[in-house]
Design a protein around this motif. Structure first.
Motif, mmCIF file in Angstrom:
data_model
loop_
_atom_site.group_PDB
_atom_site.id
_atom_site.type_symbol
_atom_site.label_atom_id
_atom_site.label_comp_id
_atom_site.label_asym_id
_atom_site.label_seq_id
_atom_site.Cartn_x
_atom_site.Cartn_y
_atom_site.Cartn_z
ATOM 1 N N HIS A 229 0.796 -1.232 0.000
ATOM 2 C CA HIS A 229 0.000 0.000 0.000
ATOM 3 C C HIS A 229 0.828 1.281 0.000
ATOM 4 C CE1 HIS A 229 -0.178 0.740 4.668
ATOM 5 N NE2 HIS A 229 1.046 0.494 4.256
ATOM 6 N N PHE A 230 2.155 1.186 0.204
ATOM 7 C CA PHE A 230 2.962 2.394 0.410
ATOM 8 C C PHE A 230 3.046 3.241 -0.860
ATOM 9 C CE2 PHE A 230 6.938 4.741 0.475
ATOM 10 C CZ PHE A 230 6.837 5.411 1.685
ATOM 11 N N MET A 231 2.805 4.550 -0.703
ATOM 12 C CA MET A 231 2.956 5.465 -1.834
ATOM 13 C C MET A 231 4.154 6.389 -1.608
ATOM 14 S SD MET A 231 -1.076 6.241 -2.451
ATOM 15 C CE MET A 231 -0.931 7.150 -3.960
ATOM 16 N N LYS A 232 4.105 7.192 -0.542
ATOM 17 C CA LYS A 232 5.298 8.008 -0.227
ATOM 18 C C LYS A 232 5.244 8.483 1.214
ATOM 19 C CE LYS A 232 3.565 12.453 -1.787
ATOM 20 N NZ LYS A 232 3.789 13.666 -2.515
ATOM 21 N N ARG A 233 6.427 8.775 1.744
ATOM 22 C CA ARG A 233 6.464 9.348 3.092
ATOM 23 C C ARG A 233 6.220 10.838 2.972
ATOM 24 N NH1 ARG A 233 10.400 11.302 6.252
ATOM 25 N NH2 ARG A 233 12.070 10.572 4.888
ATOM 26 N N LEU A 234 5.363 11.366 3.855
ATOM 27 C CA LEU A 234 5.007 12.784 3.782
ATOM 28 C C LEU A 234 5.885 13.612 4.708
ATOM 29 C CD1 LEU A 234 1.117 12.357 3.861
ATOM 30 C CD2 LEU A 234 2.551 12.872 1.863
ATOM 31 N N ASN A 235 6.181 13.080 5.873
ATOM 32 C CA ASN A 235 7.017 13.788 6.849
ATOM 33 C C ASN A 235 7.520 12.753 7.857
ATOM 34 O OD1 ASN A 235 4.909 13.470 8.856
ATOM 35 N ND2 ASN A 235 3.810 15.073 7.752
ATOM 36 N N MET A 236 8.045 13.226 8.977
ATOM 37 C CA MET A 236 8.675 12.295 9.928
ATOM 38 C C MET A 236 7.693 11.288 10.531
ATOM 39 S SD MET A 236 11.761 13.019 9.736
ATOM 40 C CE MET A 236 12.809 12.565 11.100
ATOM 41 N N ARG A 237 6.424 11.645 10.561
ATOM 42 C CA ARG A 237 5.465 10.753 11.219
ATOM 43 C C ARG A 237 4.354 10.239 10.320
ATOM 44 N NH1 ARG A 237 5.603 10.195 16.648
ATOM 45 N NH2 ARG A 237 7.197 11.458 17.594
ATOM 46 N N GLU A 238 4.291 10.747 9.075
ATOM 47 C CA GLU A 238 3.155 10.382 8.234
ATOM 48 C C GLU A 238 3.609 9.835 6.888
ATOM 49 O OE1 GLU A 238 -0.358 13.439 9.549
ATOM 50 O OE2 GLU A 238 1.169 14.217 8.197
ATOM 51 N N GLN A 239 2.838 8.896 6.408
ATOM 52 C CA GLN A 239 3.063 8.405 5.043
ATOM 53 C C GLN A 239 1.724 8.293 4.323
ATOM 54 O OE1 GLN A 239 3.654 3.731 5.504
ATOM 55 N NE2 GLN A 239 5.384 4.813 6.357
ATOM 56 N N LEU A 240 1.814 8.484 3.004
ATOM 57 C CA LEU A 240 0.623 8.364 2.167
ATOM 58 C C LEU A 240 0.549 6.919 1.688
ATOM 59 C CD1 LEU A 240 -1.583 10.193 0.858
ATOM 60 C CD2 LEU A 240 -0.131 10.248 -1.172
ATOM 61 N N VAL A 241 -0.622 6.305 1.890
ATOM 62 C CA VAL A 241 -0.770 4.914 1.469
ATOM 63 C C VAL A 241 -2.042 4.763 0.654
ATOM 64 C CG1 VAL A 241 0.502 4.023 3.482
ATOM 65 C CG2 VAL A 241 -1.996 4.171 3.577
ATOM 66 N N ARG A 242 -2.091 3.676 -0.084
ATOM 67 C CA ARG A 242 -3.262 3.387 -0.887
ATOM 68 C C ARG A 242 -4.364 2.826 0.009
ATOM 69 N NH1 ARG A 242 -3.004 -0.298 -6.296
ATOM 70 N NH2 ARG A 242 -5.174 0.116 -6.776
ATOM 71 N N ALA A 243 -5.574 3.348 -0.153
ATOM 72 C CA ALA A 243 -6.693 2.830 0.639
ATOM 73 C C ALA A 243 -6.985 1.403 0.194
ATOM 74 C CB ALA A 243 -7.930 3.696 0.425
ATOM 75 N N CYS A 244 -7.278 0.540 1.127
ATOM 76 C CA CYS A 244 -7.663 -0.825 0.759
ATOM 77 C C CYS A 244 -8.633 -1.366 1.795
ATOM 78 C CB CYS A 244 -6.434 -1.724 0.588
ATOM 79 S SG CYS A 244 -5.440 -1.890 2.061
ATOM 80 N N GLU A 245 -9.271 -2.451 1.441
ATOM 81 C CA GLU A 245 -10.227 -3.092 2.344
ATOM 82 C C GLU A 245 -9.445 -4.160 3.110
ATOM 83 O OE1 GLU A 245 -13.977 -3.688 -0.178
ATOM 84 O OE2 GLU A 245 -13.552 -5.647 0.714
ATOM 85 N N ILE A 246 -9.199 -3.892 4.376
ATOM 86 C CA ILE A 246 -8.344 -4.807 5.142
ATOM 87 C C ILE A 246 -9.063 -6.136 5.401
ATOM 88 C CG2 ILE A 246 -7.268 -5.173 7.421
ATOM 89 C CD1 ILE A 246 -5.566 -3.288 5.892
ATOM 90 N N ILE A 247 -8.410 -7.224 5.094
ATOM 91 C CA ILE A 247 -8.938 -8.555 5.435
ATOM 92 C C ILE A 247 -8.747 -8.732 6.943
ATOM 93 C CG2 ILE A 247 -8.556 -11.048 5.104
ATOM 94 C CD1 ILE A 247 -7.985 -10.450 2.204
ATOM 95 N N PRO A 248 -9.789 -9.169 7.672
ATOM 96 C CA PRO A 248 -9.704 -9.128 9.141
ATOM 97 C C PRO A 248 -8.837 -10.232 9.747
ATOM 98 C CG PRO A 248 -11.779 -10.098 8.488
ATOM 99 C CD PRO A 248 -11.082 -9.693 7.211
ATOM 100 N N LEU A 249 -7.633 -10.423 9.171
ATOM 101 C CA LEU A 249 -6.731 -11.478 9.649
ATOM 102 C C LEU A 249 -5.349 -10.890 9.911
ATOM 103 C CD1 LEU A 249 -7.499 -14.283 7.031
ATOM 104 C CD2 LEU A 249 -8.327 -14.179 9.399
ATOM 105 N N GLU A 250 -4.695 -11.370 10.953
ATOM 106 C CA GLU A 250 -3.282 -11.075 11.140
ATOM 107 C C GLU A 250 -2.555 -12.290 10.593
ATOM 108 O OE1 GLU A 250 -2.497 -9.617 15.107
ATOM 109 O OE2 GLU A 250 -3.472 -7.832 14.308
ATOM 110 N N VAL A 251 -1.683 -12.049 9.641
ATOM 111 C CA VAL A 251 -0.958 -13.148 9.012
ATOM 112 C C VAL A 251 0.439 -13.185 9.631
ATOM 113 C CG1 VAL A 251 -0.126 -14.065 6.809
ATOM 114 C CG2 VAL A 251 -2.278 -12.758 6.897
ATOM 115 N N ILE A 252 0.732 -14.267 10.321
ATOM 116 C CA ILE A 252 2.011 -14.375 11.038
ATOM 117 C C ILE A 252 2.888 -15.422 10.348
ATOM 118 C CG2 ILE A 252 3.072 -15.089 13.241
ATOM 119 C CD1 ILE A 252 0.544 -13.961 14.609
#
Ligand code: C5P
Length: 243
Positions: free
Chosen positions: A69-92
């Motif tokens: 999803h990463f597009m670009k870092r905006l500043n020290m604390r923020e990054q622009l990412v692509r919106a997506c529909e998160i699948i409700p799973l943590e994949v370990i």
């Protein structure tokens, strides 16, 4: 600049509406939580380190052709990412026994596994993210069989990439967690790596000394979390200048 509209506030990040449709601004907080938020603290500088490290890993994934999803870092604390529909799973993905799996199966932490093992947990804070099987995932419709095939393939590709990068700087990738989202492109849906990849979501041990350089430092009170994350950043050549 007017504050953007908040979409969601999680334990370590806040999401804001992005400047263009289909984009999101991901803000990395200094908050650290463990054991389903029973243990909490504010660790100054953690958000900056995770923002930079997640940028580093996601950019690396892009460079080897793993969609994320990463597009670009905006500043020290923020990054622009692509919106997506998160699948409700943590994949370990686990390469060595540690944490909840070591406990569950009575294994010594650090035991090398015969092959990478992929586990799925349901993303549900109230339930403490319980481990689920592919049977649950299929029966409850959280993901299709095709999704699961794609998720497994993505997870193992991320593992190969991350393990190699970390090995190159003298760090063993014990395990990590990723989240996967759906994006729609015309008539097609595809899965991408989302959320973050950082020492908050990985276990990283120094190859020589076994020193922990990840969130276990906070979970287990092993010293300074920022020192541990800074060490990872330093070895990778990712150096935040200020918080
Ligand atoms: O706790 P457990 O051993 O199951 O964690 C496996 C891996 O997944 C660890 O690297 C941990 O940091 C990560 N994880 C995470 N978020 C969670 C649960 C686990 O990033 N909610």
């Amino acid at each position: 600049m007017a504050r953007r509209k908040k979409i969601y506030e999680g334990k370590a990040k806040t999401l804001y509406e992005g400047p263009e449709p289909g984009t999101i601004v991901q803000y990395f907080k200094d908050d650290a939580t463990a054991f389903n938020a029973e243990k909490k603290d504010v660790i100054e500088g953690k958000g900056v380190l995770n923002n930079m490290l997640s940028e580093y890993f996601m950019t690396g994934l892009t460079n080897v052709g793993i969609p994320n999803h990463f597009m670009k870092r905006l500043n020290m604390r923020e990054q622009l990412v692509r919106a997506c529909e998160i699948i409700p799973l943590e994949v370990i993905v686990r390469n060595y026994a540690a944490g909840s799996m070591a406990k569950r199966l009575g294994m010594d932490e650090g035991t090398q596994l015969p092959r990478p093992i992929v586990e799925y947990c349901l993303k549900n804070d109230k339930l403490g993210d319980p481990l689920v099987t592919e049977e649950h995932i299929a029966a409850f419709g959280w993901a299709t069989q095709q999704d699961m095939d794609d998720i497994l393939s993505l997870a193992l590709r991320v593992n190969d990439f991350l393990a190699g990068v970390m090995y190159g700087v003298g760090i063993k990738l014990i395990d990590f967690k990723i989240e996967i989202g759906r994006v729609y492109e015309g008539d097609f849906m595809r899965l991408i790596v989302a959320d973050e990849i950082s020492p908050d979501s990985c276990r990283l041990w120094d190859i020589e000394t076994g020193q922990k350089l990840d969130k276990d430092v906070f979970r287990r009170d092993l010293g300074s979390l920022t020192d541990a994350y800074s060490e990872v950043a330093k070895r990778l050549g990712v150096m935040p200048k200020a918080s």
